[in-house]
Design a protein around this motif. Structure first.
Motif, short mmCIF file in Angstrom:
data_model
loop_
_atom_site.label_atom_id
_atom_site.label_comp_id
_atom_site.label_asym_id
_atom_site.label_seq_id
_atom_site.Cartn_x
_atom_site.Cartn_y
_atom_site.Cartn_z
N UNK A 91 0.83 -1.21 0.00
CA UNK A 91 0.00 0.00 0.00
C UNK A 91 0.86 1.26 0.00
N UNK A 92 0.28 2.37 -0.46
CA UNK A 92 0.97 3.66 -0.41
C UNK A 92 -0.06 4.77 -0.24
N UNK A 93 0.41 5.91 0.24
CA UNK A 93 -0.44 7.08 0.45
C UNK A 93 0.36 8.34 0.17
N UNK A 94 -0.19 9.21 -0.66
CA UNK A 94 0.43 10.48 -1.00
C UNK A 94 -0.50 11.60 -0.59
N UNK A 95 0.06 12.64 -0.04
CA UNK A 95 -0.72 13.76 0.48
C UNK A 95 -0.66 14.94 -0.49
N UNK A 96 -1.84 15.43 -0.91
CA UNK A 96 -1.92 16.66 -1.69
C UNK A 96 -2.00 17.81 -0.70
N UNK A 97 -0.94 18.57 -0.58
CA UNK A 97 -0.88 19.63 0.43
C UNK A 97 -2.02 20.62 0.26
#
Length: 455
Positions: free
Chosen positions: A355-361
Motif C-alpha cells: 500500500x501507499x499514500x500520497x498527500x496533496x498539500x
C-alpha cells in the motif's frame, strides 16, 4: 502641515478566506475613531483587485502595459498584470467618528464566474487576489490617508465536467459596473457618529470632489450633478441590506465544493497495468479516479501476477507546469517545469501487495489552464527490476556454505538492474478537500497612523 487623527481600519474575510469563482465574497470592515478627538472621514471605499505575474525568462507577455495603467493606476505592483479590477464601492461618505467609537459595515461581492484560481508556488506564473480598503480624509487627489489590502484565496472556474476553464491572460475579466452590496452590521447607528448639515454650495462642491476621487465623469446627468449612476447599491442606506440582487439571497457559496465532493464520491477505482514488453511488472490501483486539494491519494501496488522480479518501487506525486509554444520566449518550444509534491519509496522484493499514500498539500494550487501557462498533476512510478535473462534467485544471491540438508546464501554486494519509468494521469479537481485553508491571514488592520497631506 497639519496633523489630523486617522481611523484604524480593520478588514476581515468570511468563509476562512476561501471563495470560488461565481460565488459571493463577504467582507467586514470596521472603522474605529481616535481615543481623544473626532475623526473626519470624507470617503471610504473598497475594491477587489486580481493580478498575475509572469516569468519574463520563460513567458512573453501579450498585454500592453498602457492598459494596466488605465485599469488600475495605483493598485498594481511593478510587474503585475490585471486579472480583475472592480469599481470602487462606497462604504462611508462624509462621516465623523467620535472618540472611541466605530462603524462596522458588511460588504458582499459576486465574483465573475470565469476567474482563474489563486496560483502560488509555480515558477512561471503567480496569480493573487486582494480586497483594498481606502480611507480619505481630504479632497486631494493623492494617496489615501489609510489603505488596507487583505488577500483572499480563489478556486477557479470549472465546466460541467469539473475541468478548469481556460483563461486568456490578454483579456482581464471585465467588471463594468459596481454591483456590490454594503450595509451596516449594527442594528442602529452609534451615538458617536456626528453629522452636520451642509449648505447647498458646500454640498455641490463636495459632490464634485467625491466624483473626482472616484475617477467618475463630473458631467451632470439627468438626475442632477454629482450622481454616480453606475453604483446604485454602493452606499449603505439602511442598517439592513436592501437585496435587489438575487445572488445574495440564493445559497451561492459552496456549490463548487459540493459538486466536486459529489464527483469524488461517485468516481470509481482505477487500475493501471504496467508491463515491460510482453512481461507484466505490476498493477497500480487507486481507490478512486478523482481527488481534491487536501485529499490523500491512497492506492496499492499489486505484484502477485508479475513476471519480472522487482526490487524497489517509487511513487511520486508531481505538478507539471507548461508554457505553451505560442507564449514561450522561444517560439514553437514548450517549456516544462516539474515540481515534486510528495513521494513514497518501498523495497518490494518478495512482496505481493504494497500500500501507499500520497498527500496533496492544502496549499497546492489546483490544476488550471491559461493561454500562456497550464498546470496538471500526475503520478510518476519508477520501478527498479531485474534485467532480462536472470530468471531465478541466483541472479542476486550468492551461495556461501552448502550441505546435504542446507545452504547459506548472502546478497550480492552489487546487483544488475534496470529502471522502468511511467507517468500515470491524475484527475485533481479544483475544489477544497480536507484541511484546506485560505493560506492568508483572515484579518488585517491599519495600526500605524500617518500624516495625511495638508488641506
Amino acid at each position: 502641515m497639519t496633523t489630523r487623527s486617522l481611523p484604524i481600519v480593520s478588514v476581515a474575510i468570511a468563509d476562512n478566506g476561501i471563495v470560488a469563482a461565481g460565488e459571493v465574497l463577504r467582507l467586514t470592515v470596521t472603522l474605529t475613531g481616535d481615543s481623544q478627538s473626532n475623526v473626519d472621514i470624507m470617503l471610504a471605499t473598497v475594491q477587489l483587485v486580481g493580478a498575475l505575474q509572469l516569468d519574463p525568462a520563460a513567458v512573453s507577455s501579450t498585454i500592453n502595459p498602457t492598459k494596466v495603467n488605465i485599469l488600475a493606476p495605483d493598485l498594481l505592483l511593478p510587474g503585475e498584470l490585471p486579472v480583475l479590477v472592480s469599481p470602487k464601492s462606497v462604504l462611508l461618505v462624509s462621516t465623523t467618528l467620535a472618540p472611541n467609537h466605530s462603524r462596522t459595515l458588511e460588504c458582499a461581492f459576486l465574483l465573475p464566474a470565469v476567474l482563474p484560481p489563486t496560483v502560488r508556488g509555480c515558477r512561471h506564473v503567480k496569480i493573487g487576489y486582494r480586497a483594498v480598503v481606502d480611507v480619505r480624509t481630504s479632497p486631494t487627489r493623492g494617496p489615501p490617508a489609510a489603505r488596507v489590502a487583505l488577500p483572499f484565496r480563489v478556486f477557479g472556474a470549472v465546466d460541467a465536467d469539473s475541468r478548469p476553464v481556460n483563461y486568456d491572460i490578454a483579456r482581464p475579466v471585465p467588471v463594468p459596473s459596481d454591483h456590490a452590496v454594503v450595509w451596516e452590521a449594527l442594528s442602529a447607528p452609534e451615538s458617536g457618529t456626528v453629522a452636520r448639515a451642509k449648505t447647498p454650495t458646500e454640498l455641490r462642491d463636495y459632490l464634485h470632489q467625491l466624483q473626482a476621487l472616484l475617477l467618475v465623469d463630473v458631467a451632470s446627468t439627468e438626475n442632477g450633478p454629482g450622481t454616480r449612476s453606475t453604483t446604485p447599491n454602493a452606499a449603505p442606506v439602511s442598517n439592513e441590506p436592501k437585496v435587489a440582487a438575487s445572488w445574495l439571497r440564493s445559497p451561492q457559496n459552496g456549490r463548487l465544493a459540493r459538486s466536486v465532493a459529489d464527483q469524488c464520491r461517485r468516481s470509481p477505482a482505477v487500475v493501471f497495468d504496467i508491463a515491460h514488453g510482453d512481461d507484466r511488472v505490476a498493477k497500480v490501483r487507486l481507490v478512486r479516479s478523482s481527488f481534491r486539494i487536501g485529499d490523500s491519494i491512497v492506492g496499492t501496488i499489486d505484484l502477485t501476477s508479475a513476471r519480472i522480479a522487482t526490487y524497489r518501487m517509487s511513487v511520486i506525486l508531481e505538478a507539471q507546469e507548461s508554457v505553451s509554444p505560442t507564449a514561450s520566449k522561444v517560439p514553437g518550444t514548450t517549456i516544462v517545469h516539474i515540481k515534486q509534491i510528495d513521494q513514497v519509496h518501498a523495497f518490494v522484493h518478495g512482496s505481493s501487495l504494497v500500500p501507499f499514500e500520497l498527500r496533496v498539500a492544502p496549499s497546492c494550487t489546483p490544476a488550471f489552464t491559461t493561454s500562456a501557462v497550464s498546470l496538471v498533476y500526475q503520478l510518476r512510478v519508477e520501478i527498479l527490476m531485474r534485467p532480462a535473462g536472470t530468471a531465478d534467485s541466483s541472479a542476486y544471491m550468492l551461495g556461501v556454505v552448502a550441505t546435504e540438508h542446507s545452504a547459506s546464501l548472502v546478497a550480492r554486494p552489487t546487483l544488475d538492474g534496470q529502471t522502468l519509468t511511467c507517468v500515470l494521469p491524475l484527475n485533481l479537481l479544483p475544489g477544497p478537500g480536507g484541511g484546506v485553508s485560505g493560506m492568508y491571514p483572515l484579518t488585517a488592520s491599519s495600526t500605524i497612523k500617518i500624516d495625511p497631506p495638508p488641506r
